[in-house]
Design a protein around this motif. Structure first.
Motif, PDB file in Angstrom:
ATOM      1  N   VAL A   8       0.885  -1.106  -0.001  1.00 26.38           N
ATOM      2  CA  VAL A   8       0.081  -0.021  -0.067  1.00 26.38           C
ATOM      3  C   VAL A   8       0.876   1.162  -0.002  1.00 26.38           C
ATOM      4  N   ASN A   9       0.331   2.200  -0.628  1.00 25.82           N
ATOM      5  CA  ASN A   9       1.027   3.563  -0.714  1.00 25.82           C
ATOM      6  C   ASN A   9       0.875   4.165   0.777  1.00 25.82           C
ATOM      7  N   PRO A  10       2.099   4.663   1.524  1.00 26.45           N
ATOM      8  CA  PRO A  10       1.951   5.207   2.828  1.00 26.45           C
ATOM      9  C   PRO A  10       1.229   6.132   3.034  1.00 26.45           C
ATOM     10  N   LYS A  11       1.408   6.991   1.635  1.00 27.65           N
ATOM     11  CA  LYS A  11       0.804   8.509   1.889  1.00 27.65           C
ATOM     12  C   LYS A  11      -0.716   8.506   1.432  1.00 27.65           C
ATOM     13  N   ASP A  12      -1.283   7.373   0.672  1.00 24.25           N
ATOM     14  CA  ASP A  12      -2.611   7.214   0.315  1.00 24.25           C
ATOM     15  C   ASP A  12      -3.036   5.958   0.354  1.00 24.25           C
ATOM     16  N   PRO A  13      -3.678   5.396   1.414  1.00 21.66           N
ATOM     17  CA  PRO A  13      -4.045   3.983   1.383  1.00 21.66           C
ATOM     18  C   PRO A  13      -5.008   3.436   0.389  1.00 21.66           C
ATOM     19  N   SER A  14      -5.612   4.292  -0.509  1.00 22.65           N
ATOM     20  CA  SER A  14      -6.448   3.661  -1.408  1.00 22.65           C
ATOM     21  C   SER A  14      -5.530   3.506  -2.841  1.00 22.65           C
ATOM     22  N   GLN A  15      -4.251   3.668  -2.854  1.00 22.98           N
ATOM     23  CA  GLN A  15      -3.374   3.237  -3.789  1.00 22.98           C
ATOM     24  C   GLN A  15      -2.355   1.989  -3.394  1.00 22.98           C
ATOM     25  N   ALA A  16      -2.065   1.252  -4.565  1.00 25.64           N
ATOM     26  CA  ALA A  16      -1.078   0.286  -4.554  1.00 25.64           C
ATOM     27  C   ALA A  16       0.246   0.750  -4.878  1.00 25.64           C
ATOM     28  N   CYS A  17       1.219   0.522  -4.433  1.00 22.83           N
ATOM     29  CA  CYS A  17       2.767   0.726  -4.903  1.00 22.83           C
ATOM     30  C   CYS A  17       3.521  -0.510  -5.195  1.00 22.83           C
ATOM     31  N   LYS A  24      12.062   1.747 -10.762  1.00 21.83           N
ATOM     32  CA  LYS A  24      11.127   3.092 -10.466  1.00 21.83           C
ATOM     33  C   LYS A  24       9.778   2.610  -9.835  1.00 21.83           C
ATOM     34  N   LEU A  25       9.479   3.581  -8.785  1.00 22.78           N
ATOM     35  CA  LEU A  25       8.284   3.178  -7.957  1.00 22.78           C
ATOM     36  C   LEU A  25       7.007   3.693  -8.868  1.00 22.78           C
ATOM     37  N   VAL A  26       6.079   2.775  -8.901  1.00 34.69           N
ATOM     38  CA  VAL A  26       4.910   3.059  -9.523  1.00 34.69           C
ATOM     39  C   VAL A  26       3.433   3.111  -8.626  1.00 34.69           C
ATOM     40  N   TYR A  27       2.795   4.096  -8.617  1.00 31.17           N
ATOM     41  CA  TYR A  27       1.481   4.276  -7.840  1.00 31.17           C
ATOM     42  C   TYR A  27       0.319   4.135  -8.751  1.00 31.17           C
ATOM     43  N   PHE A  28      -0.575   3.331  -8.218  1.00 37.27           N
ATOM     44  CA  PHE A  28      -1.832   3.109  -8.666  1.00 37.27           C
ATOM     45  C   PHE A  28      -3.061   2.782  -7.940  1.00 37.27           C
ATOM     46  N   PRO A  29      -4.316   3.204  -8.273  1.00 36.76           N
ATOM     47  CA  PRO A  29      -5.542   2.651  -7.620  1.00 36.76           C
ATOM     48  C   PRO A  29      -5.569   1.189  -7.381  1.00 36.76           C
ATOM     49  N   LEU A  52       6.246   7.164 -10.894  1.00 38.06           N
ATOM     50  CA  LEU A  52       5.135   6.867 -12.155  1.00 38.06           C
ATOM     51  C   LEU A  52       3.836   6.700 -11.434  1.00 38.06           C
ATOM     52  N   PHE A  53       2.983   7.047 -12.172  1.00 41.46           N
ATOM     53  CA  PHE A  53       1.589   7.133 -11.784  1.00 41.46           C
ATOM     54  C   PHE A  53       0.711   6.636 -12.917  1.00 41.46           C
ATOM     55  N   GLY A  54      -0.146   5.675 -12.648  1.00 42.64           N
ATOM     56  CA  GLY A  54      -0.957   5.169 -13.586  1.00 42.64           C
ATOM     57  C   GLY A  54      -2.502   4.372 -13.030  1.00 42.64           C
ATOM     58  N   LYS A  55      -2.693   3.605 -14.131  1.00 40.82           N
ATOM     59  CA  LYS A  55      -4.084   2.697 -13.634  1.00 40.82           C
ATOM     60  C   LYS A  55      -3.862   1.184 -13.912  1.00 40.82           C
ATOM     61  N   MET A  56      -4.127   0.356 -13.211  1.00 40.85           N
ATOM     62  CA  MET A  56      -3.930  -1.105 -13.486  1.00 40.85           C
ATOM     63  C   MET A  56      -4.908  -1.436 -14.617  1.00 40.85           C
ATOM     64  N   VAL A  57      -4.498  -2.309 -15.937  1.00 39.06           N
ATOM     65  CA  VAL A  57      -5.147  -2.895 -16.727  1.00 39.06           C
ATOM     66  C   VAL A  57      -5.501  -4.271 -16.862  1.00 39.06           C
TER      67      VAL A  57
END
Length: 57
Positions: A8-17, A24-29, A52-57
């Motif tokens: 889990v993203n420590p700054k935003d629990p709704s995101q995975a990392c 490179k770190l990637v954050y996504f819902p 990097l920021f994105g969404k899971m496909v």
């Protein structure tokens, strides 16, 4: 991009990392705890100098 989910993203629990092959770190819902240890495909939508920021496909 192929991402190995670390949790889990420590700054935003709704995101995975996770990280891509180039470390490179990637954050996504998503559910970081349920996906931990799995490899998922993420569409990158934006980037910063170190992450990097994105969404899971």
């Amino acid at each position: 991009m192929e991402v190995l989910v670390e949790g889990v993203n420590p700054k935003d629990p709704s995101q995975a990392c996770g990280r891509i092959r180039h470390n490179k770190l990637v954050y996504f819902p998503g559910e970081g705890l349920q996906l931990r240890g799995e490899t998922v495909q993420v569409l990158i939508e934006r980037c910063n100098a170190y992450s990097l920021f994105g969404k899971m496909v």
